[in-house]
Design an enzyme around this catalytic site. Structure first.
Site, PDB file in Angstrom:
ATOM      1  N   GLU A 108       3.065   5.982   7.425  1.00 14.47           N
ATOM      2  CA  GLU A 108       4.333   5.620   7.189  1.00 14.47           C
ATOM      3  C   GLU A 108       4.181   6.996   8.291  1.00 14.47           C
ATOM      4  OE1 GLU A 108       4.414   3.693   5.411  1.00 14.47           O
ATOM      5  OE2 GLU A 108       2.404   2.637   5.154  1.00 14.47           O
TER       6      GLU A 108
ATOM      7  N   GLY B 168       1.171  -1.256  -0.147  1.00 14.78           N
ATOM      8  CA  GLY B 168      -0.052   0.018   0.002  1.00 14.78           C
ATOM      9  C   GLY B 168       0.571   1.626   0.274  1.00 14.78           C
TER      10      GLY B 168
HETATM   11 ZN   LIG Z   1       3.903   0.146   8.651  1.00 17.22          ZN
END
Ligand SMILES: [Zn+2]
Length: 872
Positions: free
Chosen positions: A320, A283
């Site tokens: 992230e 992702g």
């Molecule tokens: Zn991660």
């Protein structure tokens, strides 16, 4: 990293893939004794030839004199190698071990103890497998991009490719004159040449970091710039998508500021770039200072994106970003503690987003994430949060809901127990203590125990080292104005069939905080350490034994208590309703309660105003329709579903106003999907879909996906052709592309299912997206039969296109949506003949899910028939 089942190569490297299938890479750990301190890396990608040249100098320290040095290298052709120590420079002989993915450099005279440097020239391939330094394509051109986690930095440069070998990196790239490059550091120079038609871009040295965090991107990327707390931030994309970068940039700016304060440690890198990559296996990936993304999760226009996509973008950016502290600044010593990265990032991601967009109700989202983890954790084939791994295939398979959602759920439970501020302080202290270094699981919980002065170590250890989830069987009574609750804990196994496993499970106990809510007051929390314990809470009335749904455990109530909780005053919170629905569903699946208890609870919540609650129960009612109701019962059950849920849809209206809230549109979408077989709903959805095709502004963005899927379910070839035309045309935004792309998998007409299957394998579909389409077709009862026949028939082509590492495990995982023992036998036999060691755990879990579903059908059929008869 953010997970995404989807990946892999087109035609290239079939030989290599086959060799992986027959001889799983047994990459053992490096021998040790040689520690890298700095890498100076130079890359010259050749996009046309799909190769690259590399030059590398590694500064190392030897713990003892040695005549040979072993490091990782894979799919790399090594040229000249020299090793220099205080006594001079020697040429090294190179020995490659393909299976272990290592290179050994041997010199005539032993290299002395202390500092030395290794100089290497080499060449590599820009592969089509979305790993290492690889090739991506968009807008008629090629890009060179990278994905190193978990074990693929060795495909880009010979390296000590284990997370504990942290070093600094000086990176430069020689690229085509018209292209730009992005890497971890700030750009410090850009000079023409030295080769004709090229320029060389050099980046500032990085702080100490692991090899899996190196990032390299080359192409015509363009960026939108901003900043937060003096950190320059850019969101970058291919030039056609620059207009879709503003929303992610706003999210990143808010989040950097938030995390700086929350962690009490400033963002650890000089700049932050976030880049949308056209072909991307996961992702998103948290490379230090240069985060890469699948386009769908980054590039969106706030005004025309659905609430689902807006939430996904903000949460994945936050995940992230959280990794820049959890994972990048402090890194796990080895992949067996991957939860220290992924569980923390999952837990932390909700914090800035909840502060930024309170209307998204991320507390409810966290409860739904815990349900994802429990869905896997009730299987016998689940794993403990801490699991030993050694090969790349084993490492790849532990990026699962146990590492992500279960860990996040356990951390959330401990946070609720010690209090959010104490927990935040513990986290901050742990990050401070291990900054730029490595840590193991117990380092975290010992620091948290020290800071909070509570037995966090006992709780964490019992959840990290043991597989599965506890179930608390409760009975409560009112004793002179107070509630006395007796809880008995044991491991919950949804599929109890083998006595040995059942005994092992029965021996497990956990140390866990249990918080009980009786009246309207604050929850009463107790640390449960015994197999059976009696707890007390003030006041009487229906007792919620998992207050605020913060506990990572299931609760088994008496069936009467379930009904009382559903209608209790004050009402349960949305998160508690999700928890109660999840618990009750698992009691049904395990045969502990009759299915009617769940369906009556679902009916009581049909008008629920929280989209996540409705989505949860609608999915399970759909499951009952597909797998429990037989053909004879289906019409009567459909009548019951319509009688209970159609009024809820009518209350919000099928069409609604374009200005309705996100919540209203989300609920509307869920109800449309639940009622898709209702002829009126079907007809209206078709009209709305056609209206959207003609004039997109007529439909709320949040409603588009569900409307297209419902229309597809009853759709014909004419509608299919119109959807397909939108998929193959150039798309304004990734979201619009995937709305139509996903809807292709919702057509029920067998001829159209066959077309979608063929399309999934065509070159028009990126290898990152093929597993998405195959998984949706395998998951839907309307298409799973033909989809499985197709997968078996096309297996070699699927393996070649998707790769055994990420795409194939995703497809294997999707097979768990079947529901008959015959199918489980068939699937087991197929993979016995076509083994995929890289998906070993996925296969075990998929077949257990199938058996569990088949057992539900067998067990619940008689109670279901009785329940249905009583409601006719
Ligand atoms: Zn991660």
């Amino acid at each position: 990293m953010t997970r995404q089942h989807g990946v892999r190569p087109h035609q290239l490297l079939v030989v290599c893939l086959l060799s992986l299938v027959s001889f799983p890479a047994s990459a053992q750990r490096l021998p040790g004794g040689v520690t890298p301190t700095n890498y100076t890396l130079w890359f010259a990608p050749d996009l046309e030839k799909e190769t690259f040249r590399g030059r590398e100098t590694i500064a190392v320290t030897l713990a003892a004199p040695a005549a040979s040095i072993t490091l990782h290298a894979a799919e790399i052709t090594v040229g000249e190698v020299t090793v220099t120590d205080a006594a001079g420079t020697q040429s090294a002989r190179v020995t490659l071990d393909e299976q272990a993915e290592t290179a050994t450099f041997t010199v005539p005279r032993a290299v002395s103890k202390g500092p030395a440097t290794i100089d290497i020239t080499y060449t590599g391939i820009l592969n089509d497998k979305l790993r290492g330094f690889y090739l991506s394509r968009a807008n008629g051109r090629k890009y060179a991009v990278s994905q190193m986690e978990a074990t693929d930095a060795r495909r880009a440069f010979p390296s000590f490719d284990e997370p504990a070998y942290k070093a600094t990196f000086d990176i430069s790239l020689m690229i085509d004159a018209a292209d730009t490059a992005i890497s971890n550091g700030r750009q410090v120079s850009d000079t023409p040449g030295p080769e004709p038609g090229k320029h060389t871009v050099r980046f500032a040295p990085t702080p100490r970091m692991s090899t899996y965090l190196v990032a390299l991107l080359v192409g015509d990327f363009v960026c939108r710039s901003g900043s937060a707390d003096n950190t320059p931030i850019r969101v970058c994309a291919t030039p056609d998508k620059l207009g879709l970068t503003a929303f992610a940039l706003a999210a990143a700016e808010q989040q950097v500021t938030f995390f700086n304060k929350f962690f009490g440690i400033p963002y650890p890198y000089e700049k932050l770039d976030i880049i949308g990559v056209p072909d991307f296996a996961a992702g998103a990936m948290e490379n230090a200072g240069a985060i890469t993304f699948r386009e769908r999760l980054l590039l969106a226009d706030e005004a025309t994106a659905s609430v689902e996509v807006r939430t996904d973008v903000a949460r994945v950016v936050a995940h992230e970003l959280a990794h820049q502290w959890f994972g990048n600044l402090v890194t796990m010593k080895w992949w067996d503690d991957i939860w220290l990265n992924e569980g923390f990032a999952t837990w932390a991601a909700n914090k800035p987003v909840a502060a930024w967009k309170p209307e998204w109700r991320l507390d409810v989202g966290a409860a739904a994430e815990t349900q994802i983890a429990l869905g896997l954790d009730v299987l016998r084939s689940t794993r403990a949060i801490h699991t030993d791994v050694s090969t790349p295939a084993q490492i790849n398979e532990v990026f699962d809901p146990i590492a992500y959602e279960k860990t996040a759920g356990v951390l959330g439970m401990v946070e609720a127990y010690v209090g959010p501020e104490a927990f935040r302080k513990g986290v901050s202290s742990y990050l401070e203590k291990y900054a730029t270094g490595n840590a193991a699981g117990e380092d975290f919980w010992m620091e948290m125990t020290r800071v909070t002065e509570k037995p966090v170590n006992r709780i964490m250890k019992s959840f990290v080292d043991q597989p599965g989830a506890p179930v608390l069987s409760v009975s409560s009574r009112c004793v002179s104005g107070a509630t006395e609750v007796t809880v008995r804990q044991q491991r919950f196994v949804g599929t109890p069939d083998d006595a040995g496993a059942a005994r092992t499970a029965a021996a497990q106990t956990w140390t866990l905080p249990v918080c009980i809510k009786t009246g309207s007051g604050e929850p009463t929390c107790t640390l449960v350490t015994e197999r059976e314990q009696t707890l007390r809470a003030p006041g009487c009335g229906a007792a919620m034994v998992n207050a605020d749904a913060r506990g990572y455990y299931l609760t088994e109530y008496e069936p009467d208590a379930v009904a009382a909780l559903a209608t209790r005053t004050p009402a349960l919170t949305a998160a508690e309703r999700i928890s109660l629905l999840g618990d009750e569903w698992r009691m049904v699946r395990a045969g502990r309660h009759d299915i009617g208890t769940y369906l009556d609870l679902a009916a009581a919540l049909a008008g629920d105003e929280t989209p996540a609650v409705l989505k949860d129960l609608a999915g399970r009612v759909g499951y009952v329709m597909a797998f429990v109701a037989n053909a004879g019962e289906r019409p009567a059950f459909e009548t019951w579903v319509r009688a209970r849920f159609r009024p809820a849809l009518d209350a919000v209206g099928i069409t609604g106003g374009i200005g309705d809230s996100d919540d209203t549109n989300s609920r509307r979408g869920t109800l449309l999907q639940l009622l898709e077989s209702d002829p009126e709903v079907q007809q209206r959805a078709r009209g709305l879909a056609e209206g959207y095709l003609a004039a997109p502004a007529t439909l709320s963005p949040t409603l588009v996906g569900p409307v297209l899927q419902v229309a597809a379910a009853g759709g014909d070839a004419a509608l299919y052709d119109r959807f397909m035309a939108r998929v193959t045309a150039a798309s304004a935004s990734p979201e619009d592309y995937y709305r139509f792309f996903n809807a292709l998998a919702s057509f029920h007409d067998p001829a159209l299912v066959a077309r979608t299957l063929a399309f999934a394998m065509s070159p028009q579909v990126r290898s990152q997206d093929t597993p998405v389409l195959l998984s949706m077709l395998l998951a839907s009862p309307a298409s799973q039969g033909p989809a499985w026949a197709f997968v078996k028939d096309q297996w070699p082509a699927i393996v070649a296109k998707l790769g055994v590492f990420q795409g194939v495990p995703g497809v294997v995982n999707a097979l768990g949506a079947f529901c008959s023992t015959d199918r489980a036998t068939d699937i087991t036999a197929f993979f016995k003949a076509n083994p995929v060691p890289e998906a070993a755990r996925a296969l075990q879990q998929a077949t257990e899910r199938i058996s569990a579903c088949a057992a539900v059908d067998t067990r619940q059929s008689p109670p279901f028939a009785r329940w249905l008869a009583a409601r006719r």
